[in-house]
Design a protein around this motif. Structure first.
Motif, PDB file in Angstrom:
ATOM      1  N   UNK A 222      -2.436   1.673  10.724  1.00 45.20           N
ATOM      2  CA  UNK A 222      -2.702   0.267  10.452  1.00 45.20           C
ATOM      3  C   UNK A 222      -2.796  -0.037   8.959  1.00 45.20           C
ATOM      4  N   UNK A 223      -3.143   0.969   8.153  1.00 45.90           N
ATOM      5  CA  UNK A 223      -3.322   0.743   6.727  1.00 45.90           C
ATOM      6  C   UNK A 223      -1.979   0.701   6.011  1.00 45.90           C
ATOM      7  N   UNK A 224      -1.848  -0.121   4.970  1.00 39.99           N
ATOM      8  CA  UNK A 224      -0.580  -0.211   4.242  1.00 39.99           C
ATOM      9  C   UNK A 224      -0.290   1.064   3.452  1.00 39.99           C
ATOM     10  N   UNK A 225       0.970   1.477   3.482  1.00 33.07           N
ATOM     11  CA  UNK A 225       1.376   2.665   2.736  1.00 33.07           C
ATOM     12  C   UNK A 225       1.182   2.442   1.243  1.00 33.07           C
ATOM     13  N   UNK A 226       1.624   1.283   0.765  1.00 35.31           N
ATOM     14  CA  UNK A 226       1.478   0.938  -0.654  1.00 35.31           C
ATOM     15  C   UNK A 226       0.186   0.182  -0.862  1.00 35.31           C
ATOM     16  N   UNK A 227      -0.673   0.596  -1.792  1.00 38.97           N
ATOM     17  CA  UNK A 227      -0.578   1.783  -2.640  1.00 38.97           C
ATOM     18  C   UNK A 227      -1.477   2.933  -2.157  1.00 38.97           C
ATOM     19  N   UNK A 228      -1.954   2.832  -0.903  1.00 41.29           N
ATOM     20  CA  UNK A 228      -2.983   3.763  -0.442  1.00 41.29           C
ATOM     21  C   UNK A 228      -2.484   5.209  -0.361  1.00 41.29           C
ATOM     22  N   UNK A 427      -2.769  -2.448  -8.226  1.00 43.72           N
ATOM     23  CA  UNK A 427      -2.897  -2.995  -6.872  1.00 43.72           C
ATOM     24  C   UNK A 427      -4.087  -2.377  -6.141  1.00 43.72           C
ATOM     25  N   UNK A 428      -4.241  -1.075  -6.276  1.00 44.78           N
ATOM     26  CA  UNK A 428      -5.285  -0.364  -5.542  1.00 44.78           C
ATOM     27  C   UNK A 428      -6.682  -0.827  -5.939  1.00 44.78           C
ATOM     28  N   UNK A 429      -6.925  -0.989  -7.210  1.00 45.47           N
ATOM     29  CA  UNK A 429      -8.264  -1.351  -7.682  1.00 45.47           C
ATOM     30  C   UNK A 429      -8.697  -2.699  -7.120  1.00 45.47           C
ATOM     31  N   UNK A 430      -7.752  -3.603  -6.938  1.00 45.29           N
ATOM     32  CA  UNK A 430      -8.108  -4.919  -6.400  1.00 45.29           C
ATOM     33  C   UNK A 430      -8.228  -4.910  -4.880  1.00 45.29           C
ATOM     34  N   UNK A 431      -7.493  -4.016  -4.208  1.00 45.36           N
ATOM     35  CA  UNK A 431      -7.480  -4.014  -2.742  1.00 45.36           C
ATOM     36  C   UNK A 431      -8.518  -3.089  -2.111  1.00 45.36           C
ATOM     37  N   UNK A 438     -10.287  -7.124  -2.297  1.00 45.10           N
ATOM     38  CA  UNK A 438      -9.649  -8.427  -2.114  1.00 45.10           C
ATOM     39  C   UNK A 438      -8.615  -8.368  -1.002  1.00 45.10           C
ATOM     40  N   UNK A 439      -8.116  -9.547  -0.627  1.00 45.46           N
ATOM     41  CA  UNK A 439      -7.050  -9.644   0.365  1.00 45.46           C
ATOM     42  C   UNK A 439      -5.823  -8.851  -0.100  1.00 45.46           C
ATOM     43  N   UNK A 440      -5.117  -8.236   0.848  1.00 44.05           N
ATOM     44  CA  UNK A 440      -3.992  -7.361   0.497  1.00 44.05           C
ATOM     45  C   UNK A 440      -2.883  -8.122  -0.233  1.00 44.05           C
ATOM     46  N   UNK A 441      -2.502  -9.278   0.295  1.00 41.29           N
ATOM     47  CA  UNK A 441      -1.423 -10.044  -0.341  1.00 41.29           C
ATOM     48  C   UNK A 441      -1.820 -10.482  -1.745  1.00 41.29           C
ATOM     49  N   UNK A 442      -3.063 -10.908  -1.912  1.00 41.74           N
ATOM     50  CA  UNK A 442      -3.538 -11.313  -3.240  1.00 41.74           C
ATOM     51  C   UNK A 442      -3.535 -10.124  -4.192  1.00 41.74           C
ATOM     52  N   UNK A 443      -3.933  -8.967  -3.691  1.00 40.97           N
ATOM     53  CA  UNK A 443      -3.944  -7.753  -4.516  1.00 40.97           C
ATOM     54  C   UNK A 443      -2.533  -7.386  -4.971  1.00 40.97           C
ATOM     55  N   UNK A 444      -1.556  -7.572  -4.071  1.00 42.83           N
ATOM     56  CA  UNK A 444      -0.166  -7.297  -4.432  1.00 42.83           C
ATOM     57  C   UNK A 444       0.295  -8.202  -5.564  1.00 42.83           C
TER      58      UNK A 444
END
Length: 478
Positions: A222-228, A427-431, A438-444
Motif C-alpha cells: 500500500x505504501x508508495x515506492x517513491x521515495x520510501x 520528498x521524504x522529509x515532507x511525507x 504531509x499529504x503524499x501529493x503535496x510532498x511530491x
C-alpha cells in the motif's frame, strides 16, 4: 528468479566496467605517497593491505544494514532488486569511491572537512552536526538489538549487556586501528559475506520461488515506492553512513589504485548481500503478505533467524546469532570512532588534541548520548537513521560533484545521482511520519520544487567553471 540473477550479473558488471570508468574520471597516481605513510601516527594512520581494507570497509559500512534494510525493502516486491542494482552501481559505488579517495587526497580528512572545502563553511557547520547525530543514532540503533538478544540467551540483563557493549565500544574507539579493527574485523567481514552466500545458495538449491518483476507485482503493498524504497534500502544501494567510515580506511591505504577495490568493491559486495537477503525475504515467506506478518511477529532479527535456521540448520542458527550480535556491534564501534575523529577535527581549531587522554575525553561526549538512546525503541531510532543517512549521502555526492567541477572533470557522474537523491530526501522529509507527515501529493510537489531550485544552483555552478572533460591517465605504478 530471472530478475534476481539478472540483477546479480549487473552488479558484477558494474564493478568490472563502471568502477574503472569512475577511477579514470578521478585520475589515480600510485607515485603519490598516501597519508598512511606521510602522516603515520600508529593510531589512525597505519598502512594496511588492500584486502584487509576491503573487508574492514565492508564490515564498517554494512553490519546488519544490508540484511535488515533489504528484508524490509522486500515488502515492495521485486522492484527492490532494480533499486539495489541502479543505486549501488551509479550512486552508492560512486559515493563510496569519492568519499574514500577525496579523503585520501586531503590527508585522510573527515567528511565534514571535505564538505567545507567544496560546499562552504555554512554547509560544513550543518553537516558537522548532522554527521555526529547520525553516528550517535547508528551506534544506538545497532546496539539495542544485540543487547536484547544477549539478555535473552545469557543471564545478563539488558542494561548490563548494554554496559558491556559500550565498554567494548570505548576500548575499540581509543585503540590504534590495527589493534582490534585491523586484526579481527576482516574475519567478521568474511562471516557477513559467507552468511549471505550460504543463504543465496540454499534458496536456489531448495527451489524457493524468487519472484520476477512483472507489471502485476510492480507494487504489491500500500505504501508508495517513491521515495520510501530509496530510504528503506539504503545500505546495499546508497548510504551516507559510508562516507563517515571511508576516512578510517583511507588513512590506512598503501596506494591510490587500491581505492577501487576497497571502496567501490565493498559497495558492490554489500549490494550483492542486500540482493540475496531481499530475495530471501520475498521467497521464504511466500510473498510480501507473509513477510509482513513475519516482520510484525518477530521483527527483522526474528525474520533473519528463521530464514537462517530453516535454510542452513544448526550452522545457520550460529551464523544468525553471530550476525545479530557481532555485526551491528562492529558497525556501532566504528560509528563512534568516526564521531570521535570528527569531533577531534572540530576541537583541533581551539585546542591541542594530541595524546591518548584527550582521545578518551573526546570519546565520552559521543558515547554517553548513544548509550541512553540505545535504551529506547529500536524502530523509532531506525526511522530517524534512515532520513538523516540519505541527507548525508546527498551532501557527499554534491561535494564530489563540486570537486570534479573545480578539477575540470566529468562532474555528471556525481551530479546526476546527487540530483536524484536530492529529490528523494526533499520528498521524504515532507511525507514521512518522522518528517512533517504531509499529504503524499503535496510532498511530491514540494519535493519537485526544491529539487528544481537545487538544479538551478547546479547549472549556475557549471557556468562558473570551464567545460568539464574526462582526464584519463595511465597509472605509472600499475
Amino acid at each position: 528468479m530471472i530478475t534476481f540473477f539478472g540483477a546479480l550479473i549487473l552488479l558484477v558488471l558494474g564493478y568490472v566496467c563502471y568502477s574503472k570508468f569512475v577511477e579514470k574520471v578521478f585520475v589515480i597516481n600510485d607515485n603519490t605517497p598516501t597519508p598512511a605513510y606521510t602522516k603515520r601516527d600508529n593510531m589512525d594512520y597505519v598502512p594496511m593491505s588492500w584486502w584487509k581494507g576491503n573487508l574492514i570497509q565492508l564490515l564498517n559500512i554494512a553490519g546488519l544494514g544490508p540484511i535488515y534494510g533489504a528484508v524490509a525493502g522486500a515488502l515492495y516486491g521485486p522492484v527492490a532488486f532494480i533499486w539495489i542494482v541502479i543505486g549501488c552501481i551509479f550512486a552508492g559505488g560512486v559515493h563510496d569511491y569519492f568519499s574514500g579517495m577525496m579523503s585520501l587526497r586531503h590527508n585522510g580528512a573527515q567528511f565534514p572537512a571535505l564538505v567545507g572545502k567544496y560546499l562552504g563553511k555554512y554547509v560544513r557547520t550543518f553537516i558537522n552536526a548532522l554527521s555526529l547525530v547520525l553516528m550517535i543514532l547508528v551506534a544506538a540503533a545497532f546496539t539495542a538489538g544485540p543487547a536484547q538478544l544477549i539478555s535473552q540467551i545469557t543471564p545478563l540483563s539488558f542494561i548490563v549487556a548494554l554496559i558491556v557493549i559500550f565498554a567494548y565500544f570505548v576500548l575499540a574507539t581509543i585503540l590504534p586501528v590495527n589493534r582490534i579493527i585491523g586484526k579481527i574485523y576482516p574475519l567478521f567481514g568474511a562471516i557477513l559475506l559467507i552468511m549471505a552466500i550460504s543463504v543465496g545458495v540454499a534458496l536456489v538449491v531448495t527451489g524457493k520461488p524468487i519472484p520476477n518483476l512483472t507489471v502485476e507485482n510492480l507494487h504489491p503493498g500500500d505504501l508508495p515506492i517513491w521515495p520510501l524504497l530509496m530510504v528503506t534500502i539504503s545500505c546495499g544501494a546508497i548510504s551516507g553512513f559510508h562516507c563517515t567510515q571511508s576516512p578510517i580506511i583511507a588513512r590506512t591505504m598503501k596506494k591510490e589504485s587500491d581505492g577501487r577495490k576497497i571502496f567501490y568493491g565493498a559497495m558492490i559486495t554489500e549490494g550483492i548481500i542486500a540482493l540475496i537477503w531481499a530475495a530471501a525475504g520475498m521467497a521464504f515467506f511466500n510473498g510480501t503478505v507473509g513477510l509482513q506478518e513475519a516482520l510484525a511477529a518477530g521483527g527483522p532479527s526474528g525474520v533473519v533467524n528463521e530464514i537462517s535456521t530453516s535454510l542452513l540448520g544448526t550452522v545457520g542458527g550460529i551464523l544468525a546469532i553471530l550476525g545479530v550480535i557481532i555485526l551491528p556491534i562492529t558497525t556501532g564501534d566504528t560509528a563512534l570512532r568516526s564521531s570521535r575523529m570528527i569531533l577531534t577535527d572540530v576541537l583541533a581549531k581551539f585546542f591541542n588534541m594530541e595524546g591518548k587522554i584527550k582521545v578518551i575525553l573526546v570519546t565520552i561526549p559521543v558515547a554517553i548520548p548513544a548509550f541512553f538512546l540505545a535504551t529506547i525503541d529500536y524502530t523509532f531510532l531506525w526511522r530517524y537513521v534512515g532520513w538523516t543517512n540519505q541527507v548525508v549521502a546527498t551532501v557527499m555526492l554534491w561535494t564530489a560533484a563540486m570537486y570534479l567541477l573545480k578539477n575540470k572533470r566529468l562532474h555528471w557522474i556525481c551530479g546526476l545521482p546527487a540530483m536524484f537523491m536530492t529529490a528523494v530526501v526533499c520528498t521524504y522529509i515532507f511525507y514521512a511520519p518522522e518528517g512533517l507527515n504531509l499529504d503524499y501529493q503535496l510532498s511530491l510537489v514540494i519535493g519537485l520544487v526544491l529539487t528544481t531550485l537545487v538544479g538551478f544552483w547546479y547549472i549556475a555552478q557549471i557556468r562558473k567553471h570551464p567545460t568539464s572533460k574526462i582526464h584519463v591517465r595511465k597509472n605509472p605504478a600499475a
